[in-house]
Motif scaffolding. Structure first.
Motif, PDB file in Angstrom:
ATOM      1  N   ARG A  22      17.698-105.519  46.955  1.00 44.51           N
ATOM      2  CA  ARG A  22      16.774-105.740  48.259  1.00 44.51           C
ATOM      3  C   ARG A  22      16.967-107.222  49.061  1.00 44.51           C
ATOM      4  NH1 ARG A  22      12.874-102.454  50.129  1.00 44.51           N
ATOM      5  NH2 ARG A  22      11.501-101.902  48.229  1.00 44.51           N
ATOM      6  N   LYS A  29      11.357-103.481  60.350  1.00 44.45           N
ATOM      7  CA  LYS A  29      11.644-103.794  59.035  1.00 44.45           C
ATOM      8  C   LYS A  29      13.286-103.809  58.739  1.00 44.45           C
ATOM      9  CE  LYS A  29       7.200-101.942  57.607  1.00 44.45           C
ATOM     10  NZ  LYS A  29       6.815-102.779  57.537  1.00 44.45           N
ATOM     11  N   ASP A  89      12.747-105.486  53.752  1.00 48.70           N
ATOM     12  CA  ASP A  89      11.626-105.146  53.724  1.00 48.70           C
ATOM     13  C   ASP A  89      12.811-103.589  52.536  1.00 48.70           C
ATOM     14  OD1 ASP A  89      10.113-106.881  54.905  1.00 48.70           O
ATOM     15  OD2 ASP A  89      11.114-106.048  57.205  1.00 48.70           O
TER      16      ASP A  89
END
Length: 188
Positions: free
Chosen positions: A40, A32, A53
């Motif tokens: 993000r 991740k 992620d």
């Protein structure tokens, strides 16, 4: 279950961030990418935007991490160093004896939180003075106990294969290297 988290901060070195993610995911490892920016999309040192992620605030299971990865790049490495969540995750991970990996300028984070004390480490040339407590090796990749460090962009793939080998063994690392034409490629 193997869980790997890689921290992304504004100004990260793109190749150092993406090579380990690519290599580990090729081997079926759950990796991740974790934005520490509150957004993000994180922009790298060369203007490449990567959609992480998860946000760091969304991760609740640091104690389940097999490996934490810190890519270099500037100001990415100093942004990682200055983030309290990253610092505390790294300290807890190292104290638990689980792997922590940093490449290029990012070993300065490890030096700043004391996890390099008595260890051997490498980094991008010129950042040696940030390896507080460590012996500088000048190697492309250095492994000392649960700490893995890499020298810079040229080390991105060797660094990634070293991490893969630690998680899934040398045979898996060799297989992925062959698939990526790193090993046993016929010369022209």
């Amino acid at each position: 279950m193997t869980k790997v988290y890689e921290f992304l901060a504004t100004g990260f070195e793109e190749v150092e961030a993406l090579a380990p993610v690519d290599v580990l995911r090729r081997a079926g490892i759950d990796v991740k990418t974790v934005s520490i920016t509150g957004e993000r999309t994180v922009t790298g040192a060369h203007g490449v935007g990567i959609v992480a992620d998860v946000l760091i605030e969304e991760v609740t299971d640091w104690d389940e991490a097999t490996l934490l990865i810190l890519p270099g790049g500037m100001p990415g490495a100093t942004n990682l160093r200055d983030h309290e969540g990253v610092r505390s995750a790294v300290v807890a991970q190292a104290a638990a004896g689980r792997d922590v990996a940093a490449i290029c300028a990012a070993p300065l984070v490890l030096g700043s939180v004391g996890v390099l004390e008595g260890k051997k480490a490498t980094c991008y040339p010129g950042f040696e003075n940030h390896l507080t407590g460590a012996t500088y090796t000048a190697e492309l990749v250095t492994v000392d106990g649960n700490i893995v460090t890499g020298a810079g962009p040229a080390a991105a793939l060797p660094f990634a294969y070293t991490l893969l080998s630690r998680i899934k063994g040398e045979a898996t690392a060799d297989t992925i290297q062959r698939q990526m034409l790193v090993k046993d490629y016929p010369s022209a």
